[in-house]
Design an enzyme around this catalytic site. Structure first.
Site, PDB file in Angstrom:
ATOM      1  N   TYR A 108      -9.888  -0.026   1.914  1.00  0.00           N
ATOM      2  CA  TYR A 108      -9.513  -0.063   3.257  1.00  0.00           C
ATOM      3  C   TYR A 108      -9.103   1.411   3.944  1.00  0.00           C
ATOM      4  CZ  TYR A 108      -9.257  -5.075   2.135  1.00  0.00           C
ATOM      5  OH  TYR A 108      -9.323  -6.237   1.713  1.00  0.00           O
ATOM      6  N   ASP A 160       0.734  -1.163  -0.168  1.00  0.00           N
ATOM      7  CA  ASP A 160      -0.085  -0.208  -0.084  1.00  0.00           C
ATOM      8  C   ASP A 160       0.994   1.246  -0.122  1.00  0.00           C
ATOM      9  OD1 ASP A 160      -2.273  -1.516  -0.337  1.00  0.00           O
ATOM     10  OD2 ASP A 160      -3.234  -0.918   1.895  1.00  0.00           O
TER      11      ASP A 160
END
Lengths: 438, 438
Positions: free
Chosen positions: A408, A321
């Protein structure tokens, strides 16, 4: 379950009191050698690079950290004029090649410019993803797949997914696209169009691989609406409002990006890749009458999300990420009184677009004090004829940011305790998961 | 380090605001079949047992739980008169034998009375420990040991330590005594008198084993003073006050021992051995229009503390804090505005002495709402031309008690979340340790 959870909380969020106005600090000029790049500095970088190359895709622009020795020396003497060089690191794709460019902002010139030929690729830019996700909508085989499934193309939306590395000798800068139906919902992740493999070459910006493997039904969005404004009765229980009250005002001070609170002093930096950076955190040592360094530099170095499902739909999902999407690029604006309590103060920052233009990120970071149980206590009943009870309340300082990658939302908290410790924690919220790392 | 920690927190604790008066509920009559014994009930039990036996050491008096079926039926219909039998379980030592006595409070009579001959012994009573710790001070060999070390006997204080079980075929009810110097400090645990083994038979109430193995220096108490009133400058940093503000009042209601908050309803019981007991916790299910049971009965069943150090000084330290000392008997009064925030409400309860007399434990339990970060959030940037951001603040309900066994203060929190979960957690604070179990 998710729907129920959300409904229960509606009134809690709605009734949160705002006792203090939202305070926002927009830094204009850097005051500290670790300050993130200002709007003017981003613009200067853009100008310098575009002067050398007419067509540049900026994948990373960030402060090139000065030497630790120089920073510590500066911190000790705090001269009124900062003489430490202000350098900027740029990673850009120019004519299909990854450039690592170092710029000296004082000299207003490029110090070095090398072409990187090793493994790995620059972080995705938001702009190239925005272009890539439109490709399937004009790609005849995909249009045929959508029609075959009886879906409405105008309700289809795609999203970029990095592909991992599985031992290939030579890899190209590609990404997979997964598509979803936004028909009836903004909670698109619950309505995936499965059975299709789409690979985009981000350099060529075209679809280079396409398979319609099997037709599966798209799930409905029933009972997954999360928007407050779209909820209908029965609503969850009404919670009474709860706010922090600080009659003496906040116990912390923010000067530019430097924070002082209780016995702590530290600096809050921000980087397109790393997100929030805590630097030069020190506590004042009462007995030695001087500050004691606790942390020179701290940030979330990576959030690795390997799905570990070997099927075609999931095997490639091995996301970095921070490295692939950028923790700073993916930082979202905090919602006052909801993401942070009413006693929070906010810090704005800048990120950049692929053409190098600075983008203001309002309320990127918030800082607030929070009650957190008992720091230390003891009741002593073991001494005859004496009764001793002592208890110290724990109030901590939190530095919060939220990094949203896809579905997320990662809440990144740096918690400072007057007892001398720092507790970094990330909490991940999504429509499916609730995970904490402390 | 410990000293520094304590000093840092002084002002934090001092300046905590009291926005709401301390509310205290003293239950007089039981309203719920799981309510802890009232003062009157303890007195009745004492009277009934003493009527049969003139000399009794009460080691446990507690509610004998009604059948689960009866409780659930009562909960469904809530008749105005409680017809469920009210029975009390007593563990007492009478003529050196452990009795298990069951009393029916409505019938005001003993239902059963059996002598227990199996392994294990009743929980220590505070009263017998108070007598036992005085024994060494009049025991000539110990007095000689103290003199040999050049210590002042009037500054010596001893403490009872249970001894564990190491496979003995037959064991007697003994405890070890460790002694400390209270000279110059109330932080007695930092000044152990080591090298001496003292074993007391609690039945005979005499020292049955004594060894002065080796003379070691008693550590000084330097820099370990923890009392606020005894601190001297330099003081730690001044923290600004922080209190919760609830203009609509608390969001929870306490009726006797029954609590309702948000979608939760539950009962708070209390037991001399178990401490706080959470029972009949249920959430209201909006969609099914009825309550859903989540937890029938929950409490800390044991806190096992094996030191795992094979030396003579430590090998026997394998404490069962609940079973040997009693989590309820060791529960201490909470300090308003320090152990619990100003928005807390308190519940008093009763424990009992070894002669069966009820003892009021003021502020044994507190209940309060606490801000706890973000319950759920999402910022959706993946849908072109739409920007969605949603965030729900998390406010939880905490039921807190503190159980102090020796130098360990165990903060026992039951945290209720509107999202439907219960998170029990204990945090242990001592002069040496800071441990969390969640």
């Amino acid at each position: 379950m998710v729907s129920t959870t959300i409904k229960f909380a509606l009134f809690s969020a709605l009734t949160l009191l705002s006792l203090q106005a939202v305070v926002s600090v927009t830094p204009l000029h850097f005051q500290h050698p670790l300050d993130p790049l200002t709007k003017e500095e981003y613009s200067l970088v853009q100008k310098i690079v575009l002067h050398k190359y007419p067509k540049v895709a900026f994948h990373y622009i960030g402060l090139d950290d000065p030497e630790k020795d120089a920073i510590l020396k500066w911190e000790s003497f705090k001269p009124s004029v900062i003489t430490i060089p202000r350098k900027v690191s740029v990673i850009a794709i120019i004519n299909g090649q990854s450039h690592e460019i170092l710029i000296d902002l004082r000299l207003k010139s490029i110090v070095s410019d090398t072409i990187y030929t090793g493994n790995g690729f620059p972080t995705l830019s938001v702009d190239e993803q925005t272009i890539a996700i439109e490709l399937p909508l004009k790609y005849p085989p995909f249009i045929a797949s959508v029609q075959k499934r009886g879906l409405n193309l105008s309700e289809v939306i795609c999203s970029t997914f990095t592909m991992g590395w599985f031992g290939e000798e030579k890899s190209t800068r590609t990404a997979r696209l997964d598509c979803f139906m936004k028909e009836t919902t903004v909670n698109i992740y619950v309505r995936p169009i499965t059975g299709i493999t789409i690979v985009v070459d981000l350099g060529l910006m075209k679809i280079v691989e396409y398979h319609d493997r099997n037709v599966e039904e798209v799930p409905t969005a029933e009972n997954t609406e999360y928007q407050l404004s779209k909820q209908s009765p029965p609503f969850g229980p009404k919670q009474h409002s709860l706010a922090s009250h600080q009659p003496q005002g906040p116990g912390f001070q923010i000067n530019g990006h430097s924070v002082s609170w209780a016995n702590w002093k530290f600096h809050i930096g921000f980087d397109a890749r790393a997100g929030v950076i805590i630097s030069l955190a020190s506590i004042y040592d009462l007995e030695k009458h001087k500050s004691r360094r606790v942390l020179y530099k701290g940030y979330i170095s990576e959030l690795f999300v390997p799905y570990q499902d070997p099927t075609e739909e999931f095997y490639f999902k091995t996301f970095f990420d921070a490295g692939e999407y950028g923790f700073g690029l993916s930082t979202v604006s905090l919602i006052p009184n909801r993401d942070c309590p009413p006693n929070a103060q906010f810090i704005d920052t800048y990120i950049h677009s692929a053409d190098g233009t600075p983008i203001l990120l309002k309320n990127a970071i918030c800082v607030f004090e929070q009650y957190n149980s008992i720091m230390w206590r003891h009741t002593e009943t073991g001494i005859p004829n004496e009764f001793i009870e002592e208890s110290r309340t724990e109030v901590n300082l939190i530095v919060r940011s939220v990094v949203t990658v896809g579905n997320y939302d990662n809440i990144v908290d740096w918690e400072f305790k007057a007892s001398g410790s720092i507790k970094p924690a990330t909490k991940t919220k999504s429509s499916q998961l609730d995970i904490s790392f402390v």
